[in-house]
Design a protein around this motif. Structure first.
Motif, mmCIF file in Angstrom:
data_model
loop_
_atom_site.group_PDB
_atom_site.id
_atom_site.type_symbol
_atom_site.label_atom_id
_atom_site.label_comp_id
_atom_site.label_asym_id
_atom_site.label_seq_id
_atom_site.Cartn_x
_atom_site.Cartn_y
_atom_site.Cartn_z
ATOM 1 N N ARG A 16 -5.527 -14.022 -6.104
ATOM 2 C CA ARG A 16 -4.387 -14.846 -5.696
ATOM 3 C C ARG A 16 -3.715 -14.264 -4.449
ATOM 4 O O ARG A 16 -3.319 -14.995 -3.539
ATOM 5 N N ARG A 17 -3.614 -12.932 -4.410
ATOM 6 C CA ARG A 17 -3.019 -12.272 -3.250
ATOM 7 C C ARG A 17 -3.841 -12.549 -1.987
ATOM 8 O O ARG A 17 -3.286 -12.868 -0.933
ATOM 9 N N SER A 18 -5.156 -12.448 -2.097
ATOM 10 C CA SER A 18 -6.032 -12.695 -0.948
ATOM 11 C C SER A 18 -5.920 -14.133 -0.467
ATOM 12 O O SER A 18 -5.939 -14.401 0.750
ATOM 13 N N ALA A 19 -5.799 -15.075 -1.421
ATOM 14 C CA ALA A 19 -5.688 -16.488 -1.060
ATOM 15 C C ALA A 19 -4.400 -16.756 -0.279
ATOM 16 O O ALA A 19 -4.403 -17.495 0.714
ATOM 17 N N VAL A 20 -3.301 -16.138 -0.706
ATOM 18 C CA VAL A 20 -2.018 -16.310 -0.011
ATOM 19 C C VAL A 20 -2.078 -15.695 1.381
ATOM 20 O O VAL A 20 -1.592 -16.284 2.362
ATOM 21 N N LEU A 21 -2.668 -14.523 1.494
ATOM 22 C CA LEU A 21 -2.791 -13.867 2.800
ATOM 23 C C LEU A 21 -3.663 -14.683 3.752
ATOM 24 O O LEU A 21 -3.369 -14.780 4.960
ATOM 25 N N TYR A 22 -4.730 -15.269 3.222
ATOM 26 C CA TYR A 22 -5.573 -16.120 4.072
ATOM 27 C C TYR A 22 -4.761 -17.286 4.632
ATOM 28 O O TYR A 22 -4.845 -17.608 5.828
ATOM 29 N N LYS A 23 -3.975 -17.926 3.765
ATOM 30 C CA LYS A 23 -3.137 -19.037 4.226
ATOM 31 C C LYS A 23 -2.122 -18.564 5.257
ATOM 32 O O LYS A 23 -1.828 -19.269 6.229
ATOM 33 N N ALA A 24 -1.605 -17.349 5.064
ATOM 34 C CA ALA A 24 -0.593 -16.819 5.980
ATOM 35 C C ALA A 24 -1.158 -16.629 7.381
ATOM 36 O O ALA A 24 -0.521 -16.990 8.380
ATOM 37 N N PHE A 25 -2.374 -16.082 7.474
ATOM 38 C CA PHE A 25 -2.909 -15.720 8.785
ATOM 39 C C PHE A 25 -3.888 -16.762 9.346
ATOM 40 O O PHE A 25 -4.515 -16.531 10.373
ATOM 41 N N SER A 26 -3.952 -17.905 8.653
ATOM 42 C CA SER A 26 -4.667 -19.053 9.216
ATOM 43 C C SER A 26 -3.677 -20.110 9.689
ATOM 44 O O SER A 26 -4.069 -21.135 10.235
ATOM 45 N N GLY A 27 -2.382 -19.863 9.442
ATOM 46 C CA GLY A 27 -1.339 -20.786 9.873
ATOM 47 C C GLY A 27 -0.954 -21.806 8.824
ATOM 48 O O GLY A 27 0.039 -22.532 8.982
ATOM 49 N N GLU A 28 -1.711 -21.880 7.714
ATOM 50 C CA GLU A 28 -1.448 -22.899 6.701
ATOM 51 C C GLU A 28 -0.124 -22.658 5.978
ATOM 52 O O GLU A 28 0.596 -23.602 5.632
#
Length: 458
Positions: free
Chosen positions: A217-229
């Motif tokens: 879940r942490r990785s998914a949130v970080l991906y959204k953070a640094f992809s602009g989503e």
């Protein structure tokens, strides 16, 4: 016959019972009036194993149950070994049977587990004890749970000998007291424990699923953070565009400087024990977002071959564990296996801290390996990072902190649940064998009559 030995007096059932009962002064604790205390040797036969030679193990044959197989409540058999019996008749006394309860006599003494019948045919190795029940007056699951209690295992440890590793005597084991309720009560206790444990195990599985998915879940949130989503709605609200995100080299976002540790060997005792805080890669890996403590200090000589980095420096590990990051909360020294990052006006230490979590695996994968993996300043400086304007960076940080605070609270609750389940299981086992589960019928059969049947069968 004249001059011969006198025939041994045949004991009456009452005399058998008197010998089998544990005197009141030796009973560990009080039990219901229709229960009684006896000794393990009166309800089970204890068998010892054989010293099978490991050099003779083969891929097929009779499975050998070793001390390492007996875990806390189950048999671990992920690496089975087998023995080529040449004379099965000779080894018959070491062959295990369905329903055998095994106990570890060496090392982690007092561990008990039922033999999985799917493992048969199997033979007993040395230092594994086997409790075998040759009658139907004692519920095997009842005794298994009794031996599973923490109090029993603690007693095994306390009464074992050995310095390098503990060894428990089967003679001591045979003499240990065990409470015997009426047979129907034994069954009720075993069923009650199994029912309660099943519910607790279900709760544990749910809590463990939360823990297992935490990093995902942490990785998914970080991906959204640094992809602009993650900040898409924020940009719409503030009339900003994703085109504001720019590809920038890490080295253009601030100053990257390696720590200093000129002296070799680095762990020379003459460098340590002074007033200057000193951290290493392991401290960074364990610390979380902020470094708030240190376990070593440099003295004046150590300081002369090192340097101090100021509070607020982002520490990045580049050797051993690569890409771990943490922010100094006080001035500190660190070796050249750690890089210090001081941000310029384009970013902040917090933003880079979160960003590093998304590229750590790539850094590890790309790191050249010699004696141990490592990366250098050139690699770090050339990494390209997609960076938004400072206002959006701040918004990303704010959202991540809120989300991760809730996630951490959820994780803490799950960990507490798991710890409490272990405590509850121990409490259930302790209460069960004191007659405190509410299952006992004081007007039922007296266990002394049951014990009389057991001992007179011998």
């Amino acid at each position: 016959m004249a001059g011969g030995k006198k025939a041994a007096k045949k004991l009456t059932p009452e005399e058998w019972l008197e010998q089998a009962l544990v005197p009141v002064g030796e009973q560990p604790y009080a039990v219901p009036e229709n229960w009684c205390w006896t000794r393990i040797k009166n309800v089970a036969v204890i068998l010892n194993g054989y010293a099978f030679k490991s050099q003779n193990y083969v891929d097929k044959g009779i499975r050998i149950i070793r001390i390492t197989n007996v875990q806390d409540g189950y048999i671990e058999d992920d690496k089975p070994v087998f023995y080529p019996f040449e004379n099965e008749v000779e080894m018959k006394k070491y062959m295990l049977e369905a329903g055998d309860l095994l106990i570890s006599l060496t090392g982690n003494v007092g561990r008990v587990a039922f033999l999985n019948n799917e493992m048969l045919p199997a033979a007993l190795n040395q230092r594994v004890g086997c409790l075998r029940f040759n009658h139907s007056f004692v519920n095997k699951s009842f005794l298994f749970y009794y031996f599973l209690r923490q109090e029993f295992q603690d007693s095994c440890i306390k009464n074992s000998k050995g310095s390098a590793q503990l060894n428990m005597s089967t003679e001591w084991l045979k003499s240990q007291p065990v409470p015997i309720p009426p047979f129907n009560e034994q069954q009720r206790i075993a069923e009650c424990i199994e029912s309660l444990f099943a519910k607790l195990d279900e709760a544990r599985e749910k809590a463990q699923a939360v823990l297992d998915s935490f990093e995902l879940r942490r990785s998914a949130v970080l991906y959204k953070a640094f992809s602009g989503e993650l900040t898409e709605q924020w940009r719409i609200k503030n009339n900003m565009s994703f085109s504001g995100w720019k590809q920038i080299k890490f080295g253009e976002l601030g100053l990257l400087e390696r720590g200093r540790s000129k002296h070799r060997p680095r762990n020379d005792p003459k460098l340590f024990g002074g007033k200057y805080p000193f951290i290493q890669t392991g401290d960074v890996a364990r610390s979380g977002m902020y470094i708030v403590e240190h376990s070593q200090t440099l003295n004046e000589e150590g300081m002369r071959q090192s340097r101090i980095f100021p509070k607020g420096t982002l520490c990045i590990t580049i050797a051993a564990n690569i890409g771990d990051v943490s922010i100094l909360t006080y001035d500190c020294c660190f070796p050249d296996s750690v890089v210090g990052f001081t941000p310029n006006a384009l970013t902040s230490s917090k933003f880079i801290y979160y960003m590093m979590s998304t590229i750590q695996r790539k850094l590890e994968a790309d790191a050249p390996a010699t004696a141990q993996k490592n990366i250098n300043l050139k690699i770090l400086n050339e990494i390209t990072i997609k960076v938004p304007l400072l206002d959006e960076q701040d918004e990303i940080i704010n959202i991540l902190e809120r989300v991760f605070e809730k996630e951490q609270q959820t994780k803490n609750i799950a960990e507490t649940v798991i710890n409490q389940i272990d405590i509850m299981k121990k409490s259930i086992l302790s209460r069960a064998f004191r007659g405190e589960l509410g299952t006992n019928n004081p007007d039922g059969e007296n266990a002394a009559e049951l014990l009389k049947k057991i001992v007179t069968m011998k």
